[in-house]
Motif scaffolding. Structure first.
Motif, mmCIF file in Angstrom:
data_model
loop_
_atom_site.group_PDB
_atom_site.id
_atom_site.type_symbol
_atom_site.label_atom_id
_atom_site.label_comp_id
_atom_site.label_asym_id
_atom_site.label_seq_id
_atom_site.Cartn_x
_atom_site.Cartn_y
_atom_site.Cartn_z
ATOM 1 N N MET A 1 0.845 -1.186 0.000
ATOM 2 C CA MET A 1 0.000 0.000 0.000
ATOM 3 C C MET A 1 0.881 1.236 0.000
ATOM 4 S SD MET A 1 -3.006 1.026 2.703
ATOM 5 C CE MET A 1 -1.902 1.101 4.106
ATOM 6 N N THR A 2 0.724 2.090 -0.966
ATOM 7 C CA THR A 2 1.540 3.289 -1.058
ATOM 8 C C THR A 2 0.662 4.501 -1.233
ATOM 9 O OG1 THR A 2 1.744 3.041 -3.452
ATOM 10 C CG2 THR A 2 3.477 2.071 -2.107
ATOM 11 N N ALA A 3 1.194 5.659 -0.845
ATOM 12 C CA ALA A 3 0.448 6.905 -1.023
ATOM 13 C C ALA A 3 0.579 7.358 -2.458
ATOM 14 C CB ALA A 3 1.005 7.981 -0.088
ATOM 15 N N THR A 4 -0.532 7.795 -3.028
ATOM 16 C CA THR A 4 -0.504 8.338 -4.377
ATOM 17 C C THR A 4 -1.279 9.623 -4.398
ATOM 18 O OG1 THR A 4 -2.538 7.218 -5.065
ATOM 19 C CG2 THR A 4 -0.477 6.026 -5.377
ATOM 20 N N SER A 5 -1.007 10.460 -5.376
ATOM 21 C CA SER A 5 -1.785 11.682 -5.531
ATOM 22 C C SER A 5 -3.096 11.354 -6.208
ATOM 23 C CB SER A 5 -1.008 12.711 -6.359
ATOM 24 O OG SER A 5 -0.727 12.169 -7.631
ATOM 25 N N ALA A 6 -4.098 12.181 -5.914
ATOM 26 C CA ALA A 6 -5.422 11.919 -6.459
ATOM 27 C C ALA A 6 -5.439 12.153 -7.956
ATOM 28 C CB ALA A 6 -6.447 12.831 -5.786
ATOM 29 N N SER A 7 -6.194 11.311 -8.660
ATOM 30 C CA SER A 7 -6.294 11.479 -10.101
ATOM 31 C C SER A 7 -7.205 12.638 -10.458
ATOM 32 C CB SER A 7 -6.819 10.193 -10.743
ATOM 33 O OG SER A 7 -8.065 9.826 -10.200
ATOM 34 N N ASP A 74 5.101 8.132 8.363
ATOM 35 C CA ASP A 74 5.329 9.467 7.800
ATOM 36 C C ASP A 74 4.066 10.004 7.133
ATOM 37 O OD1 ASP A 74 7.899 9.538 8.717
ATOM 38 O OD2 ASP A 74 8.853 9.596 6.741
ATOM 39 N N LEU A 75 3.337 9.133 6.444
ATOM 40 C CA LEU A 75 2.096 9.559 5.815
ATOM 41 C C LEU A 75 1.093 10.005 6.875
ATOM 42 C CD1 LEU A 75 0.289 9.861 3.312
ATOM 43 C CD2 LEU A 75 -0.312 7.431 3.568
#
Length: 339
Positions: A1-7, A74-75
């Motif tokens: 599971m990784t943080a991504t920016s919103a599409s 960190d997130l």
């Protein structure tokens, strides 16, 4: 599971956000009167309480590997709205809190800043000066927080005071009495009016978080209904609680709100954020919420623009666990500032 920016791009706090009409116009017929709102809200699928609570319990048992945990800590830090909402708040306390929000661990400059510092309207200017150009947002509660018991004119004045003082975000509370009495149109109209009061003269606006106080709403069905009501009214975020009553945030309620924002995006194309607040105190708790965000709403919400923790004590535990992971040693709580 990784943080991504919103599409779907976020309307940044410093730029013109989409008009409330861009959302509410899609629901103009539904929201035209109380009877229409009631038909729509009571026509939403009922919540399976047993199924909801079982899924929340299942998600809370997911194991997380050490390397992933470090990234998630960190997130989580970057998602915290570091908050002080007490009658004895002072200028010095707010400055100290803002400094901690900008630099949570002065001994480790790789520690991310928190998302925001949240204060009462009269402390906004102090917090704004203290965070400077760090990128940390200043949030302010408004609308007769925490009860929401005031005339609309008072609520709007409360909001405008905070916005004029420089607030980037407004956390409003709904009139729970009106909602529970079935006066959905009154609640809807107040949210629309408060969002309009968030608009600045240059056309930008403070982001609006709408607090439900879910512990007072009695049923999961009501949580689903109020989530849709607030989103149709143009909320940027929906928020569980003020942190002043119990129960505050719970994993099943947050899961239900995440389902709502996911379904709202599928129907309208608009993303809405979620903020659980109150009672989230440990890193273990935060990990459960982040797993739930990823599994229910999806990775687009793993971003401070779309998910926040309303917390005070949570940050300290995150910092302690971060130090333990990086050094192998557990630093005692006396080494972390309280404010």
């Amino acid at each position: 599971m990784t943080a991504t920016s919103a599409s779907t791009p976020s309307a940044g706090h410093g730029s013109a956000a989409p008009s409330a009409a861009s959302v509410t116009d899609q629901f103009a017929e539904i929201t035209s009167d109380n009877a229409s709102l009631r038909r729509f809200l009571h026509g939403l699928p009922g919540v399976d309480q047993v199924g909801l609570e079982a899924r929340a319990a299942s998600l809370s048992t997911r194991s997380i590997k050490a390397d992933a945990k470090a990234r998630l800590i960190d997130l989580a830090i970057s998602m915290v709205d570091l908050t002080t909402l007490e009658g004895n708040d002072t200028v010095g306390k707010v400055r100290s809190l803002a400094s901690k929000a900008v630099r949570p661990d002065p001994t480790d400059l790789s520690t991310p800043s928190t998302a925001a510092v949240c204060v009462y309207p009269d402390m906004v200017a102090t917090a704004k000066a203290a965070v400077g150009d760090s990128g940390v947002q200043v949030a302010s509660v408004a609308t007769a927080f925490p009860s929401g018991r005031a005339a609309l004119e008072v609520k709007l004045a409360d909001t405008r005071q905070a916005v004029e003082a420089g607030a980037d975000e407004i956390d409003m509370v709904i009139d729970r009495g009106a909602f529970l009495s079935g006066d959905y149109k009154l609640v809807f109209d107040e949210i629309v009016a408060v969002r309009e009061a968030c608009r600045r003269v240059d056309g930008t606006e403070a982001h609006l978080k709408v607090i439900f106080e879910t512990g007072e709403l009695q049923t999961y069905d009501n949580v689903r209904r109020v989530s849709w009501l607030a989103m149709m009214a143009g909320a940027h975020f929906i928020k569980t609680s003020t942190g002043k009553t119990q129960p505050a945030a719970t994993l099943p309620v947050t899961l239900l709100m995440l389902q709502a924002v996911r379904d709202f995006r599928l129907q309208t194309g608009h993303m809405v954020g979620v903020k659980p607040a109150g009672g989230i105190r440990t890193t273990k708790d935060a990990m459960k919420y982040l797993v739930t965000v990823n599994e229910v709403a999806g990775p687009d919400w793993l971003n401070p623009d779309w998910f926040r923790f309303g917390a005070s004590s949570l940050l300290n535990d995150l910092l302690l666990q971060r130090t333990k992971l990086s050094t192998g040693r557990y630093t005692g709580p006396d080494y972390i500032s309280i404010d």
